[in-house]
Design an enzyme around this catalytic site. Structure first.
Site, PDB file in Angstrom:
ATOM      1  N   ASP A   5       0.885  -1.164   0.000  1.00 37.87           N
ATOM      2  CA  ASP A   5       0.000   0.000   0.000  1.00 37.87           C
ATOM      3  C   ASP A   5       0.921   1.212   0.000  1.00 37.87           C
ATOM      4  O   ASP A   5       1.539   1.547   1.009  1.00 37.87           O
ATOM      5  CB  ASP A   5      -0.899   0.011   1.238  1.00 37.87           C
ATOM      6  CG  ASP A   5      -1.769   1.265   1.268  1.00 37.87           C
ATOM      7  OD1 ASP A   5      -1.621   2.110   0.356  1.00 37.87           O
ATOM      8  OD2 ASP A   5      -2.575   1.415   2.203  1.00 37.87           O
ATOM      9  N   VAL A   6       1.013   1.861  -1.155  1.00 34.16           N
ATOM     10  CA  VAL A   6       2.008   2.929  -1.314  1.00 34.16           C
ATOM     11  C   VAL A   6       1.728   4.144  -0.434  1.00 34.16           C
ATOM     12  O   VAL A   6       2.600   4.980  -0.237  1.00 34.16           O
ATOM     13  CB  VAL A   6       2.106   3.400  -2.783  1.00 34.16           C
ATOM     14  CG1 VAL A   6       2.680   2.323  -3.665  1.00 34.16           C
ATOM     15  CG2 VAL A   6       0.761   3.873  -3.304  1.00 34.16           C
ATOM     16  N   HIS A  18       3.485  12.014 -22.803  1.00 31.08           N
ATOM     17  CA  HIS A  18       3.819  11.015 -23.826  1.00 31.08           C
ATOM     18  C   HIS A  18       3.342  11.421 -25.202  1.00 31.08           C
ATOM     19  O   HIS A  18       3.689  10.832 -26.204  1.00 31.08           O
ATOM     20  CB  HIS A  18       3.163   9.667 -23.477  1.00 31.08           C
ATOM     21  CG  HIS A  18       1.683   9.676 -23.710  1.00 31.08           C
ATOM     22  ND1 HIS A  18       0.806  10.254 -22.840  1.00 31.08           N
ATOM     23  CD2 HIS A  18       0.939   9.224 -24.749  1.00 31.08           C
ATOM     24  CE1 HIS A  18      -0.415  10.133 -23.315  1.00 31.08           C
ATOM     25  NE2 HIS A  18      -0.369   9.519 -24.462  1.00 31.08           N
ATOM     26  N   HIS A  36      -1.393  18.753 -22.987  1.00 22.79           N
ATOM     27  CA  HIS A  36      -0.641  18.424 -24.200  1.00 22.79           C
ATOM     28  C   HIS A  36      -0.555  19.571 -25.216  1.00 22.79           C
ATOM     29  O   HIS A  36       0.515  19.897 -25.696  1.00 22.79           O
ATOM     30  CB  HIS A  36      -1.277  17.230 -24.903  1.00 22.79           C
ATOM     31  CG  HIS A  36      -1.311  15.981 -24.074  1.00 22.79           C
ATOM     32  ND1 HIS A  36      -0.211  15.473 -23.450  1.00 22.79           N
ATOM     33  CD2 HIS A  36      -2.331  15.142 -23.772  1.00 22.79           C
ATOM     34  CE1 HIS A  36      -0.537  14.365 -22.806  1.00 22.79           C
ATOM     35  NE2 HIS A  36      -1.818  14.151 -22.977  1.00 22.79           N
ATOM     36  N   LYS A  85     -13.680  14.559 -28.601  1.00 24.28           N
ATOM     37  CA  LYS A  85     -13.886  13.108 -28.730  1.00 24.28           C
ATOM     38  C   LYS A  85     -15.103  12.854 -29.616  1.00 24.28           C
ATOM     39  O   LYS A  85     -15.960  13.733 -29.771  1.00 24.28           O
ATOM     40  CB  LYS A  85     -14.179  12.520 -27.346  1.00 24.28           C
ATOM     41  CG  LYS A  85     -12.943  12.276 -26.506  1.00 24.28           C
ATOM     42  CD  LYS A  85     -13.292  11.364 -25.336  1.00 24.28           C
ATOM     43  CE  LYS A  85     -12.094  11.052 -24.480  1.00 24.28           C
ATOM     44  NZ  LYS A  85     -11.034  10.329 -25.181  1.00 24.28           N
ATOM     45  N   LYS A 100     -10.879  12.244 -37.804  1.00 25.10           N
ATOM     46  CA  LYS A 100      -9.693  12.193 -36.946  1.00 25.10           C
ATOM     47  C   LYS A 100      -8.733  13.235 -37.499  1.00 25.10           C
ATOM     48  O   LYS A 100      -8.424  13.213 -38.685  1.00 25.10           O
ATOM     49  CB  LYS A 100      -9.044  10.816 -37.086  1.00 25.10           C
ATOM     50  CG  LYS A 100      -9.153   9.993 -35.872  1.00 25.10           C
ATOM     51  CD  LYS A 100      -8.201   8.861 -35.756  1.00 25.10           C
ATOM     52  CE  LYS A 100      -8.039   7.948 -36.932  1.00 25.10           C
ATOM     53  NZ  LYS A 100      -7.493   6.652 -36.644  1.00 25.10           N
TER      54      LYS A 100
HETATM   55  P1  NDP Z   1      -5.940   2.123 -13.238  1.00 22.43           P
HETATM   56  O1  NDP Z   1      -7.092   2.491 -12.392  1.00 22.43           O
HETATM   57  O2  NDP Z   1      -6.137   1.160 -14.356  1.00 22.43           O
HETATM   58  O3  NDP Z   1      -4.759   1.526 -12.322  1.00 22.43           O
HETATM   59  C1  NDP Z   1      -4.383   2.112 -11.116  1.00 22.43           C
HETATM   60  C2  NDP Z   1      -3.409   1.227 -10.384  1.00 22.43           C
HETATM   61  O4  NDP Z   1      -3.125   1.838  -9.120  1.00 22.43           O
HETATM   62  C3  NDP Z   1      -3.894  -0.171 -10.094  1.00 22.43           C
HETATM   63  O5  NDP Z   1      -2.872  -1.077 -10.432  1.00 22.43           O
HETATM   64  C4  NDP Z   1      -4.111  -0.170  -8.580  1.00 22.43           C
HETATM   65  O6  NDP Z   1      -3.800  -1.402  -8.014  1.00 22.43           O
HETATM   66  C5  NDP Z   1      -3.073   0.817  -8.128  1.00 22.43           C
HETATM   67  N1  NDP Z   1      -3.350   1.391  -6.799  1.00 22.43           N
HETATM   68  C6  NDP Z   1      -4.413   2.152  -6.442  1.00 22.43           C
HETATM   69  N2  NDP Z   1      -4.307   2.490  -5.137  1.00 22.43           N
HETATM   70  C7  NDP Z   1      -3.153   1.926  -4.662  1.00 22.43           C
HETATM   71  C8  NDP Z   1      -2.485   1.919  -3.402  1.00 22.43           C
HETATM   72  N3  NDP Z   1      -2.970   2.587  -2.337  1.00 22.43           N
HETATM   73  N4  NDP Z   1      -1.306   1.252  -3.298  1.00 22.43           N
HETATM   74  C9  NDP Z   1      -0.795   0.585  -4.357  1.00 22.43           C
HETATM   75  N5  NDP Z   1      -1.380   0.553  -5.580  1.00 22.43           N
HETATM   76  C10 NDP Z   1      -2.549   1.219  -5.729  1.00 22.43           C
HETATM   77  O7  NDP Z   1      -5.325   3.515 -13.787  1.00 22.43           O
HETATM   78  P2  NDP Z   1      -4.511   3.776 -15.143  1.00 22.43           P
HETATM   79  O8  NDP Z   1      -3.491   2.720 -15.277  1.00 22.43           O
HETATM   80  O9  NDP Z   1      -5.458   3.990 -16.252  1.00 22.43           O
HETATM   81  O10 NDP Z   1      -3.848   5.204 -14.864  1.00 22.43           O
HETATM   82  C11 NDP Z   1      -2.707   5.378 -14.033  1.00 22.43           C
HETATM   83  C12 NDP Z   1      -2.194   6.809 -14.251  1.00 22.43           C
HETATM   84  O11 NDP Z   1      -1.795   6.983 -15.620  1.00 22.43           O
HETATM   85  C13 NDP Z   1      -3.234   7.903 -13.997  1.00 22.43           C
HETATM   86  O12 NDP Z   1      -2.581   9.043 -13.481  1.00 22.43           O
HETATM   87  C14 NDP Z   1      -3.750   8.220 -15.402  1.00 22.43           C
HETATM   88  O13 NDP Z   1      -4.274   9.524 -15.495  1.00 22.43           O
HETATM   89  C15 NDP Z   1      -2.463   8.091 -16.207  1.00 22.43           C
HETATM   90  N6  NDP Z   1      -2.671   7.826 -17.627  1.00 22.43           N
HETATM   91  C16 NDP Z   1      -3.374   6.722 -18.021  1.00 22.43           C
HETATM   92  C17 NDP Z   1      -3.541   6.452 -19.360  1.00 22.43           C
HETATM   93  C18 NDP Z   1      -4.285   5.258 -19.828  1.00 22.43           C
HETATM   94  O14 NDP Z   1      -4.491   5.131 -21.050  1.00 22.43           O
HETATM   95  N7  NDP Z   1      -4.691   4.347 -18.938  1.00 22.43           N
HETATM   96  C19 NDP Z   1      -2.975   7.374 -20.414  1.00 22.43           C
HETATM   97  C20 NDP Z   1      -2.217   8.470 -19.872  1.00 22.43           C
HETATM   98  C21 NDP Z   1      -2.093   8.681 -18.538  1.00 22.43           C
HETATM   99  P3  NDP Z   1      -4.952  -2.319  -7.338  1.00 22.43           P
HETATM  100  O15 NDP Z   1      -5.967  -2.535  -8.398  1.00 22.43           O
HETATM  101  O16 NDP Z   1      -4.184  -3.520  -6.938  1.00 22.43           O
HETATM  102  O17 NDP Z   1      -5.436  -1.473  -6.195  1.00 22.43           O
END
Ligand code: NDP
Length: 462
Positions: free
Chosen positions: A91-92, A172, A234, A332, A337
């Site tokens: 748990d970060v 990105h 962006h 969107k 496009k």
């Molecule tokens: P998700 O909701 O898919 O994933 C979030 C992750 O965070 C999960 O693996 C979850 O693990 C973990 N997590 C949440 N709370 C905790 C905690 N307290 N301790 C440890 N791990 C935790 O999000 P995304 O992957 O979509 O997005 C992540 C980031 O990237 C965001 O800031 C988003 O804005 C950014 N982003 C995402 C894009 C995309 O296309 N998905 C594109 C560009 C940016 P668990 O399920 O085990 O809790």
């Protein structure tokens, strides 16, 4: 050719997340297979209790595409990275937990916060400066805060942990090749720079129109909207690259100084009813696909009035650009496009009598993904040579062999923050957008509607 990275361990927080599986790991695979991540160890962490093989399976799955095209060396390296990768339950946000893991790993460590934004903030706050070993790099995803105040708070937290050049705020959107293509075009050619100013340019448009609709991302997108999601994070960066003064060198200091300077001169002028527009899509069809009304999507709260299309007119108050509108638009579920910057030049001061036909201003179009360059010019047409015709000079620009996230990760692993957003710039982008967000929230600018698959609300200059 293979290269050692500055970073020894890449720690991805959010191992089970969408970003990690869909973008980060495939981007990493590109680097690994090309020998650009030699000696790197990959570590995943998440709040779920995963057996180690579940994480390794995920890594292998995300590496599969790259593996199918890799040579013998690439295959070996991909196998090594996946097989040696470990998973940690964590748990970060719990004090001491993340610090404890970083201390166990072979440093320098790059910590990638692939977490929901509020969790990233809490995770950084749970770290104490003395717990972060020298050389550690912190990688933060967008959105970087949700307004200027929260971005400042996050910056202050990060500044207490590591030096600014060890913080990577990811954008990105612009791969390295795209960025360098704009800068190469502008600063490696004699003919453009003398006309790249208010005397010769009438308007610059920076457009990122998508045909994708919400695609199940309501949890994030409904709280963000097009202005925050695309324009703040962006398109303002692209504006800066189009408008900045020539930097002394393309390194992280000079380039990022030039970006910061031009953004400091930029603003959106009130009243926002005339300088901004917002709209939301209703049900429609895109390429035969039915798209439901935005507000009927799971997880959308109609009362939030989230816009799916936003347009703003930015002014750059300096000698070069005074009075030239920079129109930034992103939406969107649009029929077309379109991802490009369009520079429209002023008309010629006088067209000799005798010419007929088209007399349209010159336009330079810089396409983003695929990276292209088009220059529209007026020339003598066929038949009656005085009847002017339009010709387009066109070039395909070299794309990077790395995926956008491969480029992001290469910057992180080699310790080069050139393409990462600097603290002052992140805050300034919010400073430009914040008053518009407030005005929209107060209902000063109407929320228009457009059917999915159309070119936007009627009357928009789309
Ligand atoms: P998700 O909701 O898919 O994933 C979030 C992750 O965070 C999960 O693996 C979850 O693990 C973990 N997590 C949440 N709370 C905790 C905690 N307290 N301790 C440890 N791990 C935790 O999000 P995304 O992957 O979509 O997005 C992540 C980031 O990237 C965001 O800031 C988003 O804005 C950014 N982003 C995402 C894009 C995309 O296309 N998905 C594109 C560009 C940016 P668990 O399920 O085990 O809790």
């Amino acid at each position: 050719m293979t290269s050692e990275t500055t970073v020894k361990t890449l720690l991805i927080l959010g191992a089970s997340g969408d970003l990690t599986g869909r973008l980060l790991l495939p981007g990493l695979a590109r680097l690994v297979a090309r020998g650009r991540a030699d000696g790197l160890t990959l570590v995943g962490a998440g709040s779920d209790d995963w057996p180690p093989e579940r994480w390794r399976d995920r890594v292998e799955e995300s590496f599969a595409d790259e593996n199918s095209q890799a040579d013998a060396y690439g295959k070996r390296e991909l196998k090594r990275v996946a097989a040696s990768s470990s998973y940690h339950r964590l748990d970060v946000t719990a004090e001491g937990r993340l610090a404890g893991l970083i201390a166990e790993l072979d440093g320098p460590v790059a910590v990638y916060f692939a977490l929901p934004p509020h969790v990233s903030q809490l995770a950084c706050e749970a770290l104490a400066p003395e717990q972060v070993p020298a050389g550690t790099r912190l990688v933060l995803e967008k959105p970087f805060g949700s307004d200027e105040k929260s971005a400042r708070r996050l910056n202050a937290t990060l500044a207490g942990l590591v030096p600014e050049d060890h913080i990577h705020r990811v954008d990105h959107f612009l791969g390295k090749a795209t960025v360098l293509n704009i800068l190469g075009l502008r600063f490696a050619n004699t003919f453009l720079e003398p006309v790249w100013n208010r005397q010769y340019i009438a308007q610059v448009e920076i457009i990122f129109d998508e045909d994708l609709a919400l695609e199940g991302r309501a949890r994030y997108y409904d709280g963000a909207g097009a202005l925050r999601d695309m324009i703040q994070s962006h398109l303002l960066e692209i504006l800066a690259l189009m408008a900045l003064e020539p930097p002394a060198s393309i390194d992280e200091r000079d380039l990022r100084d030039a970006v910061a300077t031009v953004l400091r001169a930029s603003s959106i002028k009130a009243p926002y009813r005339t300088s901004t527009r917002r709209a939301r899509y209703t049900a429609g069809r895109i390429e035969g696909r039915k798209v439901p009304d935005y507000v009927a999507e799971d997880g959308v709260d109609a009362a939030r009035n989230t816009e799916t299309l936003a347009e703003v007119r930015v002014e750059i108050n300096n000698w070069r650009w005074q009075g030239v509108p920079f129109i930034l638009r992103s939406g969107k579920a649009l029929g077309n496009k379109r991802k490009e910057a369009v520079v429209t030049f002023r008309p010629v001061p006088h067209l000799p009598r005798g010419f007929t036909g088209v007399d349209a201003p010159n336009q330079l179009r810089i396409g983003f993904g695929p990276d292209t360059l088009q220059f529209d010019v007026d020339v003598n047409g066929p038949g009656n040579v005085l009847n002017l015709d339009r010709a387009t000079l066109q070039a395909e620009l070299s794309a990077s062999a790395l995926l956008p996230y491969g480029e992001v990760l290469e910057g992180v692993l080699t310790g080069d923050p050139l393409l990462s957003v600097r603290a002052d710039t992140a805050e300034d982008c919010w400073r430009i957008i914040d008053p518009v967000l407030k005005s929209w929230a107060a209902g000063h600018v109407p929320l228009e509607e457009y059917p999915a698959g159309s070119s936007g609300p009627e009357g928009w200059p789309v």
